[in-house]
Every structure is written in C-alpha cells, then in structure tokens.
Design a protein around this motif. Structure first.
Motif, PDB file in Angstrom:
ATOM      1  N   LEU A 263      35.607  55.874 106.979  1.00  0.00           N
ATOM      2  CA  LEU A 263      36.504  55.791 107.873  1.00  0.00           C
ATOM      3  C   LEU A 263      36.340  54.599 108.678  1.00  0.00           C
ATOM      4  N   GLY A 264      35.753  54.202 108.789  1.00  0.00           N
ATOM      5  CA  GLY A 264      35.786  53.283 109.541  1.00  0.00           C
ATOM      6  C   GLY A 264      36.532  51.811 109.210  1.00  0.00           C
ATOM      7  N   LEU A 265      36.038  51.253 107.891  1.00  0.00           N
ATOM      8  CA  LEU A 265      36.838  50.504 107.203  1.00  0.00           C
ATOM      9  C   LEU A 265      38.565  50.903 107.199  1.00  0.00           C
ATOM     10  N   SER A 266      38.537  52.019 107.230  1.00  0.00           N
ATOM     11  CA  SER A 266      40.380  53.093 106.884  1.00  0.00           C
ATOM     12  C   SER A 266      41.413  52.359 108.165  1.00  0.00           C
ATOM     13  N   LEU A 267      39.879  52.518 108.613  1.00  0.00           N
ATOM     14  CA  LEU A 267      40.752  51.955 111.164  1.00  0.00           C
ATOM     15  C   LEU A 267      41.213  50.557 110.492  1.00  0.00           C
ATOM     16  N   ILE A 268      39.839  49.887 110.345  1.00  0.00           N
ATOM     17  CA  ILE A 268      40.086  48.184 110.323  1.00  0.00           C
ATOM     18  C   ILE A 268      41.275  48.004 109.264  1.00  0.00           C
ATOM     19  N   GLY A 269      41.404  48.757 108.262  1.00  0.00           N
ATOM     20  CA  GLY A 269      42.246  47.922 107.217  1.00  0.00           C
ATOM     21  C   GLY A 269      41.817  47.490 106.506  1.00  0.00           C
TER      22      GLY A 269
ATOM     23  N   LEU B 266      40.953  38.998 103.801  1.00  0.00           N
ATOM     24  CA  LEU B 266      41.812  38.587 105.058  1.00  0.00           C
ATOM     25  C   LEU B 266      41.628  37.454 105.897  1.00  0.00           C
ATOM     26  N   GLY B 267      40.169  37.330 106.363  1.00  0.00           N
ATOM     27  CA  GLY B 267      40.723  36.795 107.520  1.00  0.00           C
ATOM     28  C   GLY B 267      38.983  36.832 108.563  1.00  0.00           C
ATOM     29  N   ALA B 268      38.625  36.152 109.571  1.00  0.00           N
ATOM     30  CA  ALA B 268      37.539  36.185 110.187  1.00  0.00           C
ATOM     31  C   ALA B 268      37.563  37.776 111.245  1.00  0.00           C
ATOM     32  N   THR B 269      38.464  37.967 111.185  1.00  0.00           N
ATOM     33  CA  THR B 269      38.574  38.858 112.480  1.00  0.00           C
ATOM     34  C   THR B 269      38.072  40.191 111.866  1.00  0.00           C
ATOM     35  N   HIS B 270      38.560  40.603 110.534  1.00  0.00           N
ATOM     36  CA  HIS B 270      38.055  41.629 109.906  1.00  0.00           C
ATOM     37  C   HIS B 270      36.666  41.692 109.054  1.00  0.00           C
ATOM     38  N   LEU B 271      36.448  40.157 109.237  1.00  0.00           N
ATOM     39  CA  LEU B 271      34.688  40.320 108.562  1.00  0.00           C
ATOM     40  C   LEU B 271      34.060  41.049 110.570  1.00  0.00           C
ATOM     41  N   LEU B 272      34.449  40.562 111.272  1.00  0.00           N
ATOM     42  CA  LEU B 272      33.029  40.498 112.122  1.00  0.00           C
ATOM     43  C   LEU B 272      33.388  42.111 112.560  1.00  0.00           C
ATOM     44  N   TRP B 273      34.531  42.417 112.461  1.00  0.00           N
ATOM     45  CA  TRP B 273      34.671  44.549 112.468  1.00  0.00           C
ATOM     46  C   TRP B 273      34.129  45.205 111.558  1.00  0.00           C
ATOM     47  N   VAL B 274      34.553  44.001 110.134  1.00  0.00           N
ATOM     48  CA  VAL B 274      33.247  44.866 109.271  1.00  0.00           C
ATOM     49  C   VAL B 274      31.902  45.002 109.492  1.00  0.00           C
TER      50      VAL B 274
ATOM     51  N   ALA C 209      30.195  44.425 112.806  1.00  0.00           N
ATOM     52  CA  ALA C 209      30.057  45.652 113.867  1.00  0.00           C
ATOM     53  C   ALA C 209      29.599  46.773 112.921  1.00  0.00           C
ATOM     54  N   LEU C 210      30.990  47.459 112.310  1.00  0.00           N
ATOM     55  CA  LEU C 210      30.173  48.542 111.658  1.00  0.00           C
ATOM     56  C   LEU C 210      29.785  49.416 110.819  1.00  0.00           C
ATOM     57  N   PHE C 211      28.825  47.461 110.117  1.00  0.00           N
ATOM     58  CA  PHE C 211      27.496  48.351 109.004  1.00  0.00           C
ATOM     59  C   PHE C 211      26.733  48.054 110.217  1.00  0.00           C
ATOM     60  N   LEU C 212      26.502  47.274 111.212  1.00  0.00           N
ATOM     61  CA  LEU C 212      25.379  47.209 112.088  1.00  0.00           C
ATOM     62  C   LEU C 212      25.435  48.839 112.898  1.00  0.00           C
ATOM     63  N   THR C 213      26.495  49.585 113.306  1.00  0.00           N
ATOM     64  CA  THR C 213      26.728  50.926 113.910  1.00  0.00           C
ATOM     65  C   THR C 213      25.651  51.710 113.084  1.00  0.00           C
TER      66      THR C 213
END
Length: 378
Positions: free
Chosen positions: A223-229, A265-273, A275-279
């Motif tokens: 679900l998190g990766l789907s929301l991040i894109g 996809l970019g550094a922003t997506h990497l940061l979001w991913v 954060a998702l795995f840490l959460t």
C-alpha cells in the motif's frame, strides 16, 4: 595374552573402553555431519507440522469436530486459498516479476553511475571490477541451463519431502512424540514430555509471529509503495514480506529492490521509500515482536545473530531461515533440562514449571491414566 587365573589389566580395559567410545562418537559425528541436510529438512518438516497442527488443534478444541476432520478442513482451506490467490494474483505477480527482472539491471547501472561520480566510489568500483575480471567465465549457455534445471528439480524434490513429512507428523503427533519419549528411561519420560510440549509452544509462537509479520510487512509495503508511486508495488510488497523469514538481514533484502526502482525515479522517491521501510520496521518491532515474546522464548539479539551466521555456514542459505526457530528449541531444552533440572535454577519457559522439580500437567496424561476427557493430539 594373560596367563590363566589372572585378570586383564584394569587400566588397559578402561583405555580400550575410552578408545571405543571415542571411535563411536567420531563415527556418529561424521554421520551427523554428512547427513546435516537431512536434519535441516526434517526440522523444516517439523515447522510445517506445527503450522498444520496448531489451527487444527484449536478448531478441534473449540468445536465437536475430531482432530482428523479439523486437520483435513484446515488443509482444504489452505489449498482453496492458494488456488484462489494464484487465480486472482498469479498473472499480475508473474507479469510484475518479469518487469522487475527487466528494470533492475538498468536501476543498478544508474546506481553505479551515481556512485562512480564520487572519487571514493570510483576507486571502490575499480577494485570490484578488477576482482570480477579474475573470476573465470562460465562454461556456456547449455551448462547454465542444465545447472538451473538440476537445481530447480532439487528444490522441488526437497519441498515435496518437507511437505509430506510435515503432513505425516501433523496427522499423528502423539504417536511420534511418544515413540521418541519411550527411548528414555521411565524416570525421565515426564520431563521429556514437558520439554517437547514447551518446544512445541515455542515453535508455535514463532510460526504465528512469522505469519503476522509477513502479512503486516507485505500489505503495508504494498500500500505504501502504491501511494508513493513506485512501480511494481505488488511484487515488491511480496518480496518485502517473504524477506521477513530471514532474521536480522531480511528487512535489508526487501528494501534493496524497492530502493533501486525508487532511485530510478528520483531522490525524492528514494527518501519516501526509505521512510516507508523504516516505519514498517518500527511497526513490526512494536507490534509483532511483543507478540512473539509472549508466545515463544525471548531470544537475545547477540545469540540470534550468531545463530544466523552459524546456521548459514553449516546448512547454507536455507539455514538462514531455520536459525531462529532452531535456536528457540535449543534454548528451551537448555533451560528445562540443564538450568532447571540439573542446576535447580528458576526458568521462564512457556508451558513449563519455573522451579526445579516442579510438576507440569502434560496434555494427554490424564487420558493415559484413565481420566476423563477426549484425547487430542498435541
């Protein structure tokens, strides 16, 4: 030769006994080492048996359904769920696996280019490239295909063996347990039944914790990766969930492919991913880990890491998967049979008395003694 009427030298006789025992122990160690893979598969079959037995036993206790009927119903439910899952998600997962295999090389190349743009990274890549060139090339496409087919056949054969072994053990667990207990003197059988019961509870808690962990991590990651894109979120969620089977290093294994695709996809997506795995790991550590500790043996982190490396070195990659439950069983046996019974220490083991010499009612003992109550496999 000794003269008539004279006894053999006691020292020589003791020396011969010691030599014989050492020879037997050495031969047994050689046989055990040669058959270590068989013991690994047998323990995996035991885990399958626990996975089949625990829900069936629970359903049999809560309903009037006999244990055999409950086990058959649980097995049928598993077949239905597996068939339905393959029918609903199989095509999508297969397609995403192919796409992931096509995209990962490009993502790795992008990562290498980014690392190579830094002086330290370029120096490291040069050293790695030099070591890779020193490795001899493969023997050809035919050899590769043949080796892959043989490895696949080997995996399928072992999986069938583990599955049938687990099914047979789950069908009549009391029969196999009592057969093992009868090998011991009568005075030690009660302690052996208690130890096997506690080991079963530890394995049951581990299996329950792993199922919850795999489901939680897989769903939240998907679900998190789907929301991040991030593309291919479904297969990445499945990889992240299954990676939880590998203790300590599993989260990193699940994070790497998702991070590579996010980086493309970019550094922003990497940061979001990230954060998702840490959460997800924080959620897993605060929800699933306490559940495992309540129902199984509390495993010290240092022992767990050591067990992972030792099991991987002895049994190979599959040993990484069984390191934690095997350590849990060993700790149960050490606590009950050595710390409590031999040294008189108080121990904390699920399903066992804490004090030395304490008596614990073993399920099924009343029925064997003529007491009332329906006999249920344990």
């Amino acid at each position: 030769m000794t003269s008539p009427g004279h006894e053999p030298d006691p020292f020589a006789r003791r020396a011969l006994v010691v030599v014989g025992l050492v020879a037997l122990a050495t031969a047994a160690a050689v046989v055990l080492w040669s058959a270590r893979e068989v013991f690994l598969l047998a323990f995996a079959g035991l885990l399958v048996a626990v996975f089949l037995h625990a829900p069936a036993s629970f359903a049999s206790r809560r309903t009037r359904l006999p244990y055999g009927g409950a086990l058959a119903a649980w097995a049928l439910l598993l077949v239905v769920l597996a068939t339905g899952g393959l029918w609903l998600l199989g095509p999508s997962v297969g397609e995403q696996v192919v796409q992931l295999a096509e995209r990962l090389p490009g993502a790795v190349e992008a990562l290498l280019e980014a690392v190579g743009s830094v002086p330290v990274g370029a120096w490291l890549l040069d050293r790695l490239a030099g070591e890779a060139e020193a490795v001899a090339p493969g023997a050809g496409v035919i050899s590769t295909v043949t080796g892959t087919a043989a490895a696949l056949a080997n995996v399928v054969t072992k999986a069938v063996f583990v599955g049938f072994l687990g099914l047979f053990l789950a069908t009549a667990p009391r029969r196999y347990r009592e057969g093992l207990v009868r090998l011991l003197p009568r005075g030690r059988r009660a302690a052996a039944r208690e130890a096997t019961r506690s080991a079963y509870l530890a394995l049951r808690g581990w299996v329950l914790g792993q199922l919850v962990s795999i489901t939680l991590v897989g769903l939240v990651t998907w679900l998190g990766l789907s929301l991040i894109g991030v593309p291919l979120a479904l297969v990445l969620g499945i990889i992240a969930g299954l990676a939880e089977l590998v203790p300590v290093f599993g989260p990193l294994v699940g994070f790497v492919p998702a991070a590579l695709l996010a980086l493309s996809l970019g550094a922003t997506h990497l940061l979001w991913v990230t954060a998702l795995f840490l959460t997800v790991q924080l959620l897993q550590g605060n929800v699933v880990a306490p559940l495992i500790q309540q129902r199984a043996v509390d495993l010290p982190p240092a022992l767990t890491i050591t067990a992972v490396f030792v099991s991987g070195a002895v049994f190979g990659p599959v040993g990484l998967l069984i390191a934690t439950p095997l350590l849990a069983v060993l700790l149960v046996l050490v606590k009950l049979l050595y710390l409590r019974d031999a040294l008189g220490e108080r121990v904390d083991v699920p399903g066992a008395a804490s004090g030395a010499g304490g008596r614990v009612d073993v399920p099924g003992a009343a029925s064997r003694a003529g007491g009332r109550g329906r006999r249920r496999p344990r």
